[in-house]
Design a protein around this motif. Structure first.
Motif, PDB file in Angstrom:
ATOM      1  N   THR A 126      85.080 -14.252 -46.731  1.00 32.33           N
ATOM      2  CA  THR A 126      85.575 -15.187 -47.745  1.00 32.33           C
ATOM      3  C   THR A 126      84.611 -15.264 -48.917  1.00 32.33           C
ATOM      4  O   THR A 126      83.431 -14.904 -48.812  1.00 32.33           O
ATOM      5  N   GLY A 127      85.133 -15.766 -50.030  1.00 38.20           N
ATOM      6  CA  GLY A 127      84.294 -15.918 -51.209  1.00 38.20           C
ATOM      7  C   GLY A 127      83.143 -16.876 -50.980  1.00 38.20           C
ATOM      8  O   GLY A 127      82.008 -16.613 -51.411  1.00 38.20           O
ATOM      9  N   GLU A 128      83.385 -17.982 -50.307  1.00 39.05           N
ATOM     10  CA  GLU A 128      82.336 -18.966 -50.058  1.00 39.05           C
ATOM     11  C   GLU A 128      81.231 -18.398 -49.179  1.00 39.05           C
ATOM     12  O   GLU A 128      80.046 -18.606 -49.433  1.00 39.05           O
ATOM     13  N   ARG A 129      81.644 -17.671 -48.143  1.00 35.55           N
ATOM     14  CA  ARG A 129      80.654 -17.079 -47.243  1.00 35.55           C
ATOM     15  C   ARG A 129      79.803 -16.058 -47.993  1.00 35.55           C
ATOM     16  O   ARG A 129      78.581 -16.027 -47.854  1.00 35.55           O
ATOM     17  N   LEU A 130      80.452 -15.238 -48.797  1.00 38.07           N
ATOM     18  CA  LEU A 130      79.724 -14.205 -49.518  1.00 38.07           C
ATOM     19  C   LEU A 130      78.814 -14.804 -50.588  1.00 38.07           C
ATOM     20  O   LEU A 130      77.673 -14.368 -50.769  1.00 38.07           O
ATOM     21  N   LEU A 131      79.279 -15.814 -51.280  1.00 36.71           N
ATOM     22  CA  LEU A 131      78.457 -16.459 -52.313  1.00 36.71           C
ATOM     23  C   LEU A 131      77.206 -17.075 -51.683  1.00 36.71           C
ATOM     24  O   LEU A 131      76.115 -17.025 -52.264  1.00 36.71           O
ATOM     25  N   SER A 132      77.357 -17.647 -50.491  1.00 30.19           N
ATOM     26  CA  SER A 132      76.207 -18.219 -49.793  1.00 30.19           C
ATOM     27  C   SER A 132      75.166 -17.145 -49.486  1.00 30.19           C
ATOM     28  O   SER A 132      73.964 -17.354 -49.655  1.00 30.19           O
ATOM     29  N   VAL A 133      75.634 -15.982 -49.047  1.00 29.30           N
ATOM     30  CA  VAL A 133      74.717 -14.877 -48.754  1.00 29.30           C
ATOM     31  C   VAL A 133      74.003 -14.430 -50.024  1.00 29.30           C
ATOM     32  O   VAL A 133      72.795 -14.198 -50.037  1.00 29.30           O
ATOM     33  N   MET A 134      74.745 -14.311 -51.112  1.00 31.65           N
ATOM     34  CA  MET A 134      74.156 -13.898 -52.387  1.00 31.65           C
ATOM     35  C   MET A 134      73.065 -14.861 -52.828  1.00 31.65           C
ATOM     36  O   MET A 134      71.999 -14.445 -53.301  1.00 31.65           O
ATOM     37  N   GLU A 135      73.328 -16.152 -52.676  1.00 27.74           N
ATOM     38  CA  GLU A 135      72.348 -17.143 -53.105  1.00 27.74           C
ATOM     39  C   GLU A 135      71.090 -17.102 -52.248  1.00 27.74           C
ATOM     40  O   GLU A 135      69.970 -17.187 -52.745  1.00 27.74           O
ATOM     41  N   ARG A 136      71.271 -16.956 -50.925  1.00 28.82           N
ATOM     42  CA  ARG A 136      70.106 -16.897 -50.048  1.00 28.82           C
ATOM     43  C   ARG A 136      69.274 -15.641 -50.297  1.00 28.82           C
ATOM     44  O   ARG A 136      68.053 -15.645 -50.100  1.00 28.82           O
ATOM     45  N   ALA A 137      69.928 -14.575 -50.737  1.00 28.31           N
ATOM     46  CA  ALA A 137      69.221 -13.334 -51.030  1.00 28.31           C
ATOM     47  C   ALA A 137      68.653 -13.299 -52.443  1.00 28.31           C
ATOM     48  O   ALA A 137      68.022 -12.323 -52.835  1.00 28.31           O
TER      49      ALA A 137
END
Length: 377
Positions: free
Chosen positions: A284-295
């Motif tokens: 999902t977009g939310e899950r992926l955005l969270s990963v991007m932010e943590r990285a």
């Protein structure tokens, strides 16, 4: 004064491999003579000198005697009366205990050439037991030469097992342990290094979390995969090695191993983010955005790329198709910047929230586009 080429350069030349580093031993000389010839002494522990023109290392012939525990538990004796054979006797493996004279002759008092022919890693003498770091070195050479069908002799493996059981591995300086692990991670077959350590019992002291059979098996699968990628970095390989550990023990083990900060950070990221990127989960977009932010993908997109590369190597990890979709989404999300939103009247907390919303829209749209293209393609 006699000068001989020694160690790995002789071994690799006999194997027909490229010789990149050359080490030399000097017999019949004093430190004063070396300094008078323009050599520069380095270090305080060993009589090692740098050649004034080539910068290669020239060491005075020496003997070592075990006096205490750990790497620093040795006394070194260097004198013009120390022979070449005495110097070679203190070395770890027979294939590393050969020398080459100025006339091209091979000096091989301990059967190194025979062991090269038999593809055997065998200790020079019982003094092998005096330095537990030799367990790691032997395992690392096995990882380097395994593709050439090398093996550790039964006698040497027995010594390694005895040494590991004595608790000596626990006295090793963590920085030197990491140095061997880091080099092993980039050898031709890095998994062989950890398998050899497990077989002799040393891995229980170094990475006890991999004592679990499932953890070990999955870690080796991930490490095999990541090592087959072109020029993958140490942080990715470390993260693959520790990927089967949990969120607490993974980063803690990386820290205990004295791995560099980037290796600790990547290990943490992979353990934290891999569940979000598991191929059984909907991306999902939310899950992926969270990963991007943590990285920290906005400032360091290459860090996210290394994370994705590593996650692709995990059991049930990121698929190649998902990897491509995420890359497309990252390009779209990075086009959204605060500078575009400020003229619209956003500022402060509202600006941050608007930036988050627009990036989420961009990510979701990109995921939809690539999913549609995949289905119609």
């Amino acid at each position: 004064m006699e000068i001989y080429l020694v160690g790995g350069a002789v071994r690799d030349e006999l194997l027909g491999l490229p010789v990149t580093d050359r080490d030399w031993v000097v017999v019949g000389a004093t430190a004063e003579q070396m300094l008078a010839l323009g050599y520069k002494q380095v270090g305080a522990d060993f009589p090692v000198f740098l050649h004034p023109k080539t910068g290669e290392e020239y060491a005075l012939a020496r003997t070592e005697r075990k006096q205490g525990k750990g790497y620093h538990g040795f006394t070194v004796y260097s004198s013009p009366d120390v022979t070449l054979e005495e110097d070679l006797l203190r070395r770890d493996l027979t294939i590393n205990a050969m020398a080459k004279g100025r006339n091209g002759s091979i000096i091989d008092p301990f059967g190194g050439q025979r062991d090269l022919q038999h593809r055997r890693l065998h200790h020079v003498s019982e003094a092998f037991c005096e330095d537990p770091l030799r367990i790691l070195r032997t395992a690392r050479f096995l990882a380097r030469f395994h593709h050439l069908e090398f093996h550790i002799s039964q006698e040497t493996m027995a010594l390694m097992t005895q040494m590991a059981g004595s608790g000596e591995v626990g006295h090793l300086v963590p920085e030197r342990v990491w140095q061997e692990i880091q080099r092993a991670l980039h050898e031709a077959t890095p998994t062989v290094f950890f398998t050899a350590l497990r077989d002799c019992g040393a891995l229980d002291d170094l990475i006890p979390e991999l004592r679990d059979e499932v953890n070990f098996t999955n870690a080796m699968k991930a490490l095999t995969c990541i090592s087959e990628q072109a020029d993958t970095t140490t942080d990715c390989r470390t993260a693959a090695l520790l990927s089967t550990l949990d969120a607490a023990s993974g980063p803690a083990r990386a820290k205990a191993l004295k791995a560099p900060n980037e290796c600790q950070d990547m290990s943490r990221l992979v353990i934290e983010c891999s569940p979000e990127l598991n191929r059984r989960n909907t991306l999902t977009g939310e899950r992926l955005l969270s990963v991007m932010e943590r990285a920290d993908a906005w400032r360091r997109p290459e860090r996210l790329e290394r994370l994705l590369t590593t996650c692709c190597c995990l059991p049930d990890g990121l698929s190649h198709q998902q990897h491509l979709r995420i890359e497309h989404a990252l390009v779209a999300a990075r086009k959204i910047s605060a500078r575009d939103l400020i003229p619209l009247g956003f500022k402060g907390k509202a600006l941050g929230e608007a930036l988050q919303r627009e990036r989420l829209k961009a990510v979701e749209q990109a995921l939809t586009e690539t999913e549609t293209a995949h289905k119609t393609g």
